[in-house]
Design an enzyme around this catalytic site. Sequence first.
Site, PDB file in Angstrom:
ATOM      1  CD  GLU A  61       4.435 -22.428  -8.565  1.00 57.45           C
ATOM      2  OE1 GLU A  61       3.421 -23.168  -8.594  1.00 57.45           O
ATOM      3  OE2 GLU A  61       4.381 -21.201  -8.782  1.00 57.45           O
ATOM      4  CG  HIS A 129       2.623 -13.370  -1.913  1.00 59.51           C
ATOM      5  ND1 HIS A 129       1.704 -14.352  -1.702  1.00 59.51           N
ATOM      6  CD2 HIS A 129       2.635 -13.165  -3.252  1.00 59.51           C
ATOM      7  CE1 HIS A 129       1.168 -14.725  -2.867  1.00 59.51           C
ATOM      8  NE2 HIS A 129       1.717 -14.026  -3.816  1.00 59.51           N
TER       9      HIS A 129
HETATM   10  C1  LIG Z   1       1.571 -21.080  -6.677  1.00 57.33           C
HETATM   11  C2  LIG Z   1       1.774 -19.708  -7.216  1.00 57.33           C
HETATM   12  N1  LIG Z   1       2.642 -19.515  -8.237  1.00 57.33           N
HETATM   13  C3  LIG Z   1       2.842 -18.287  -8.747  1.00 57.33           C
HETATM   14  C4  LIG Z   1       2.175 -17.213  -8.245  1.00 57.33           C
HETATM   15  C5  LIG Z   1       2.412 -15.823  -8.820  1.00 57.33           C
HETATM   16  N2  LIG Z   1       1.243 -15.395  -9.578  1.00 57.33           N
HETATM   17  C6  LIG Z   1       0.288 -14.652  -9.013  1.00 57.33           C
HETATM   18  S1  LIG Z   1      -0.968 -14.365 -10.036  1.00 57.33           S
HETATM   19  C7  LIG Z   1      -0.253 -15.220 -11.290  1.00 57.33           C
HETATM   20  C8  LIG Z   1      -0.959 -15.332 -12.595  1.00 57.33           C
HETATM   21  C9  LIG Z   1      -2.306 -15.966 -12.440  1.00 57.33           C
HETATM   22  O1  LIG Z   1      -3.012 -15.847 -13.613  1.00 57.33           O
HETATM   23  P1  LIG Z   1      -4.525 -16.285 -13.719  1.00 57.33           P
HETATM   24  O2  LIG Z   1      -4.752 -17.518 -12.908  1.00 57.33           O
HETATM   25  O3  LIG Z   1      -4.883 -16.364 -15.129  1.00 57.33           O
HETATM   26  O4  LIG Z   1      -5.345 -15.138 -12.976  1.00 57.33           O
HETATM   27  P2  LIG Z   1      -5.481 -13.597 -13.329  1.00 57.33           P
HETATM   28  O5  LIG Z   1      -4.433 -12.897 -12.538  1.00 57.33           O
HETATM   29  O6  LIG Z   1      -5.324 -13.431 -14.779  1.00 57.33           O
HETATM   30  O7  LIG Z   1      -6.826 -13.191 -12.831  1.00 57.33           O
HETATM   31  C10 LIG Z   1       0.982 -15.717 -10.887  1.00 57.33           C
HETATM   32  C11 LIG Z   1       1.900 -16.465 -11.738  1.00 57.33           C
HETATM   33  C12 LIG Z   1       1.293 -17.435  -7.166  1.00 57.33           C
HETATM   34  N3  LIG Z   1       0.638 -16.431  -6.576  1.00 57.33           N
HETATM   35  N4  LIG Z   1       1.116 -18.681  -6.677  1.00 57.33           N
END
Ligand SMILES: Cc1ncc(C[n+]2csc(CCOP(=O)(O)OP(=O)(O)O)c2C)c(N)n1
Lengths: 327, 332
Positions: A61, A129
Site C-alpha cells: 500500500e 478489519h
Molecule cells: C496490508 C494488507 N493489504 C491487503 C490485505 C488484503 N489481503 C489479505 S490476504 C491477501 C493476499 C495475501 O496473499 P499471500 O501473502 O500470498 O498469502 P495467502 O493468502 O496466499 O496464504 C490480501 C491482499 C491485507 N490483509 N493487508
Amino acid sequence: MAEITYREALKRALREELARDPEVVVWGEDIVAYGGGGAYAVTAGLAKEFPGRIRDTPIAEEAIVGVAIGAAMGGVRPVVELMTINFALVAWDQIVNHAAKQHHMFNGTINVPMVMRSPAGFGRTAATHSQNFDAWLASVPGLKVVEPATPYDAKGLLKSAIRDNDPVFFIEHLQLYGTRGEVPDTEYLIPLGVSDRKREGKHLTVVTWGRMLVETMKAAQKLATEGIELDVIDLRTLRPMDLSLAIESVKKTNRAIVVEEGWRSIGLGAEVVASLQEAAFHYLDAPVARVAGLEVPMPYARNLERATVPFADDVIAAVHAMMANQY
Amino acid sequence: MVLIRVFEDKCAEMYAKAKIAGFLHLYNGQEAIAVGALAALRPDDDLVTHYRDHGYALARGLDVPAVMAELYGRSGGTTGGRGGSMHIADVSKHFWGGYAIVGGHLPLATGLAYAAVHHKTDRVVLCVMGEGSTNIGTFHATLNWAQLWRLPVIFLVENNQYAMGTALSVHSSVTEIYKKALAYDMCAERADGKDVLAMRDAVARLAERARKGEGPALLEAVTYRFRGHSMADSDVQRPREEVNEQKQRDPITMFLNDVLFKQNLIAQAEVDQIQKDVEAEVEAAAQFADASPEPELNTLYKDIYAQSVENMQVDGSLIRPATVLSRNGKHG
Ligand SMILES: Cc1ncc(C[n+]2csc(CCOP(=O)(O)OP(=O)(O)O)c2C)c(N)n1
C-alpha cells in the site's frame, strides 16, 4: 433513470472518467483477475474495456499510494483502490506526508490530482478489519475527504473527485455496496464540499454521513409514524466540511444529534458539535448529542459486533431521549 | 494432516450454514507445511502466522473444540470469540497469534526472537506468511534487521502461487521467492511444500542453525491451495486444469503412498480408523462450538488496556462528565 447499486454507480463513474480522460488510470490489489475484478467487484470487467489502464499491483500500500502520487505529479490521474481502509494505515506516511503536502510545500508548483478509493466498515471481520479512519483523514490539511451514502452521490462525487486537482480520499462502505438507488442515465457531477438535506423535518436535526445516513433514514421513517419529523443533513464531504445546511436547520429545529459510526472521543461528531454551538448556541434548546460507535476494538462475535456499531434503533433511542428533554 | 483436512472441510460446511462468518481462509492442500515445520520444532519455540492459521493451531496441539468455538465467535473459543478465524492464538503453547494485516506480524516475530536472545533462551521463532507478503515494506525492513542482529527467526513463506487472485508473476518481479532473502545475505532455502518430510527436515536444519546463534533464515515452501483464497473467493481466476492438476499431488496421499505404504509403516485399516476418529473428533468440536454461549456483552470493554490510569475506568472505558457517564453507551 434506473435503480442501480452503489457498487454499480461507482463503476459507472470510473468507466465514464476513463473514457473521457486518457490520463485516468486505475491501480490496486486484486482489481483485475480476482473474482473478475476487485475484492468488492467495483472494477469488475473494466480491465477488458480499458486495456492496460486497470492494473493489479503488489500488496504494498505504501508504494501503491506513493507511486500514484509520483504519477500524479507527472500529470497522470491515478485512481487507486486500497482494498479496505484498514490497509491505508500501511500507506499513512505517503498519504499525510506526501499527498497532502506537495502542493503547499512546493509553493503551488506541484499538483497531486489523485483519488484513493477505499471501503470502510465492518462485517464480522474483527478488530483490524472493521475500522473507519474518516476522522483521522479529515483532520489533515491538504486532503479532501468524501464519504457518500447513496448511489447517486457516489457516482457524482467520484467523478468530481477524479477531476479534482488535489488528492481526494474517497471512503466507501462495505455495507453500502449492495444498496440501491436512482441514478440518472445522463451524465452529472456533484461538487465536492457541499452537504445535502436528505429529509425535511421540523422537530430535530440529524447530521450524519456514510452508512449512518441509511440507518438515520430508517429511524426517521419510524419516528415519522410517531409524529417526530427529523431534518436529516448528509455531510457527503468531510473535508472541507459544509455545515451551512446543518446550522440553518438547527436554527429551525433547535435540537440536533450527530450520528457517526466511528469511535466517539475525538471523532468527527465532536467537530460538528463544536461548530454547531459556535454558530447557533442561542438557538439550541438542548446540548447537541452524539450517537457513535463504542470505543472498543471491534470483536468478531456476532452479538458483540452488533452491540458496538450504531443502528437505527440507537438513533431512535437518542431522538426519544432528546425529545423527552433528558439531555 | 488428516485432522487439518477434515477440520477445514467442516469449516467450509459451517460457513455455508452461516455458523462461521467474516473471512475464512482454509488450508486444504498446504497441510504438509504446518505439520512438517512444527514437527521439527520444540513446543516452546515461538510461532507467529498470517491469517491462514487453523493448520498451525491444530499442528501446535491447540484444543480442537476451542479453535472451532473461536470460528463460531463463542465464549469457549481460543480468544473468547474476539478474534475469529484469522486470529487464533494460545500463548501457553507459544502460539502468539494469527495476524490479518499482510506483513504486519513479521517485525513482531523478529521482536520475539530478540526477546528469546535477550533472555538467554535457545528458543527459535517460526514466522509464517504467504508469498504475496514478500512485496510489502515490512518484509524487507524486517529481513534486513533480523540478519543484521543474527536473530533466531525462520521466515517460512508458503508460496501457493497466488496472492488472493493475483498470480505470482503478476505481483512479484522475483518469482523464486527464496532469492529475496539473498539480498540481505540471509540463509535461504526452497522446499517442496507438499512433502511433509522435506518440510520437517528443512525446518530442523534451519532451526538448529538459528539455535546455535548462526542467524535467521528464509524457507520458501512451494505449494498450492486447493480452495479459493477465502470462502468469499469465487476462484474464477485460476484455470480449472491447473487446480485439478495440483490436486493430483495431494500432500496427504503423497505421504501415505510414497512413504507410509511403501515402507509398510501403516495398514489400510489403520488409515480408515484414523479418518473415522478424526471425523468424530471434528464433529464433537463443532458440537462443542455450537453449544458454547456467545460472549457476555459486558466483556466488550474488558482487556482494552492492561493497566488503568486516572480518568479511565477499570473496564477500559473513559470517564466522561456526569451527564454523559450515566449513558456511556452508543448515545449520550
Ligand atoms: C496490508 C494488507 N493489504 C491487503 C490485505 C488484503 N489481503 C489479505 S490476504 C491477501 C493476499 C495475501 O496473499 P499471500 O501473502 O500470498 O498469502 P495467502 O493468502 O496466499 O496464504 C490480501 C491482499 C491485507 N490483509 N493487508
